[in-house]
Design a protein around this motif. Sequence first.
Motif, PDB file in Angstrom:
ATOM      1  N   SER A 114       0.801  -1.229   0.000  1.00  0.00           N
ATOM      2  CA  SER A 114       0.000   0.000   0.000  1.00  0.00           C
ATOM      3  C   SER A 114       0.833   1.278   0.000  1.00  0.00           C
ATOM      4  O   SER A 114       0.265   2.371  -0.026  1.00  0.00           O
ATOM      5  CB  SER A 114      -0.933   0.008   1.219  1.00  0.00           C
ATOM      6  N   SER A 115       2.166   1.164   0.020  1.00  0.00           N
ATOM      7  CA  SER A 115       2.991   2.372   0.041  1.00  0.00           C
ATOM      8  C   SER A 115       4.312   2.112  -0.677  1.00  0.00           C
ATOM      9  O   SER A 115       4.718   0.958  -0.887  1.00  0.00           O
ATOM     10  CB  SER A 115       3.280   2.803   1.481  1.00  0.00           C
ATOM     11  N   TYR A 116       4.990   3.196  -1.037  1.00  0.00           N
ATOM     12  CA  TYR A 116       6.287   3.085  -1.700  1.00  0.00           C
ATOM     13  C   TYR A 116       7.333   2.524  -0.749  1.00  0.00           C
ATOM     14  O   TYR A 116       8.190   1.727  -1.158  1.00  0.00           O
ATOM     15  CB  TYR A 116       6.710   4.461  -2.232  1.00  0.00           C
ATOM     16  N   GLU A 117       7.266   2.920   0.506  1.00  0.00           N
ATOM     17  CA  GLU A 117       8.215   2.400   1.498  1.00  0.00           C
ATOM     18  C   GLU A 117       8.059   0.886   1.655  1.00  0.00           C
ATOM     19  O   GLU A 117       9.054   0.146   1.679  1.00  0.00           O
ATOM     20  CB  GLU A 117       7.995   3.088   2.848  1.00  0.00           C
ATOM     21  N   GLU A 118       6.812   0.445   1.732  1.00  0.00           N
ATOM     22  CA  GLU A 118       6.547  -0.987   1.851  1.00  0.00           C
ATOM     23  C   GLU A 118       7.021  -1.722   0.603  1.00  0.00           C
ATOM     24  O   GLU A 118       7.537  -2.850   0.687  1.00  0.00           O
ATOM     25  CB  GLU A 118       5.053  -1.209   2.071  1.00  0.00           C
ATOM     26  N   ALA A 119       6.863  -1.097  -0.550  1.00  0.00           N
ATOM     27  CA  ALA A 119       7.304  -1.711  -1.803  1.00  0.00           C
ATOM     28  C   ALA A 119       8.818  -1.898  -1.823  1.00  0.00           C
ATOM     29  O   ALA A 119       9.322  -2.941  -2.258  1.00  0.00           O
ATOM     30  CB  ALA A 119       6.869  -0.841  -2.985  1.00  0.00           C
ATOM     31  N   ILE A 199      10.509  -6.853 -10.123  1.00  0.00           N
ATOM     32  CA  ILE A 199       9.907  -5.705 -10.799  1.00  0.00           C
ATOM     33  C   ILE A 199       9.019  -4.976  -9.791  1.00  0.00           C
ATOM     34  O   ILE A 199       8.256  -5.611  -9.060  1.00  0.00           O
ATOM     35  CB  ILE A 199       9.045  -6.148 -12.003  1.00  0.00           C
ATOM     36  N   VAL A 200       9.111  -3.665  -9.755  1.00  0.00           N
ATOM     37  CA  VAL A 200       8.214  -2.860  -8.917  1.00  0.00           C
ATOM     38  C   VAL A 200       7.369  -1.988  -9.835  1.00  0.00           C
ATOM     39  O   VAL A 200       7.898  -1.294 -10.709  1.00  0.00           O
ATOM     40  CB  VAL A 200       8.999  -1.976  -7.924  1.00  0.00           C
ATOM     41  N   VAL A 226       3.527  -4.846  -6.437  1.00  0.00           N
ATOM     42  CA  VAL A 226       2.509  -3.942  -6.988  1.00  0.00           C
ATOM     43  C   VAL A 226       2.058  -2.969  -5.904  1.00  0.00           C
ATOM     44  O   VAL A 226       1.534  -3.380  -4.865  1.00  0.00           O
ATOM     45  CB  VAL A 226       1.286  -4.725  -7.507  1.00  0.00           C
ATOM     46  N   ILE A 227       2.285  -1.696  -6.142  1.00  0.00           N
ATOM     47  CA  ILE A 227       1.794  -0.666  -5.229  1.00  0.00           C
ATOM     48  C   ILE A 227       0.340  -0.397  -5.600  1.00  0.00           C
ATOM     49  O   ILE A 227       0.039   0.109  -6.685  1.00  0.00           O
ATOM     50  CB  ILE A 227       2.622   0.628  -5.337  1.00  0.00           C
ATOM     51  N   ASP A 228      -0.572  -0.775  -4.720  1.00  0.00           N
ATOM     52  CA  ASP A 228      -1.998  -0.639  -5.016  1.00  0.00           C
ATOM     53  C   ASP A 228      -2.422   0.825  -5.084  1.00  0.00           C
ATOM     54  O   ASP A 228      -1.776   1.711  -4.511  1.00  0.00           O
ATOM     55  CB  ASP A 228      -2.832  -1.363  -3.956  1.00  0.00           C
ATOM     56  N   ARG A 229      -3.521   1.054  -5.762  1.00  0.00           N
ATOM     57  CA  ARG A 229      -4.049   2.410  -5.891  1.00  0.00           C
ATOM     58  C   ARG A 229      -4.493   2.943  -4.524  1.00  0.00           C
ATOM     59  O   ARG A 229      -5.024   2.187  -3.707  1.00  0.00           O
ATOM     60  CB  ARG A 229      -5.236   2.433  -6.851  1.00  0.00           C
ATOM     61  N   PRO A 230      -4.302   4.238  -4.311  1.00  0.00           N
ATOM     62  CA  PRO A 230      -4.782   4.840  -3.060  1.00  0.00           C
ATOM     63  C   PRO A 230      -6.291   4.704  -2.938  1.00  0.00           C
ATOM     64  O   PRO A 230      -7.009   4.713  -3.937  1.00  0.00           O
ATOM     65  CB  PRO A 230      -4.375   6.315  -3.197  1.00  0.00           C
TER      66      PRO A 230
END
Length: 254
Positions: A114-119, A199-200, A226-230
């Motif tokens: 759910s976030s770039y940091e988590e990704a 891949i991110v 996959v960074i999910d949509r907000p």
Amino acid sequence: MKIFLMAGTEDGRKLAEFLLSNGFEVTASVVSEYGKKLLEQYAGIFINDKKLDAAELAEILKVGNFAALVDASHPYAVNASKNALDACARVNIPYIRFERATGFTAHLRAYHVSSYEEAALKAAELGKNIFLTIGSRNLKIFVELLKDCNITARVLPTAEILAQCENLGLTPKQIIAVQGPFSTELNIEMFKHAQAEVIVTKDSGQIGGADTKIAAAQILNLPVVVIDRPKISYPNVAATFEEVLKFLALKGEI
């Protein structure tokens, strides 16, 4: 009928053309010189190229006597959508969100965050050679969190973005500066060339190339973060241009 359109995407530009062809007076808002140039091809369009906060946008909507706001900003442009919602509430005009369809297809090795940091943290768990297809805006997060990994960043080939990459310490070998769309085959070759292990990406829809990235990763058996949509609660949502048109037609009759 005057429409204010948040149009900083390819589908936003196509929606601008669609609304103009249906007789609407359209003011399209973008925040880049490149986006502005792309919109200038449409006869009769008005363009706002200044970044606006909620108060500034509300003032423009009020003074310009706009009948509605159509938000076709990028699925990850959270602040732009929140400002648009706020501005519409202040001046009491209808808001509708055009939400592009998801481009994500099932992949057994997909990891949703759910976030770039988590990704960044998840990517580091999965491999050392990390291929970023998330644009340039949040590269700093990955550079700071992935110091022990090798990053390849695929970004748009503009002087501003290349300077940003250089300032972050990325070397020419770590940068693929090219504009899409990218086919599955081209993604495969890029991933192989970079010796990617992870891949991110973002779920930016088919128009954002999410489908061909996933397809390439599947063929190469690569994990995808996959960074999910907000998650934003929109009062009105349209999935097609025709649904936007129907909404505006109904509001015009009130």
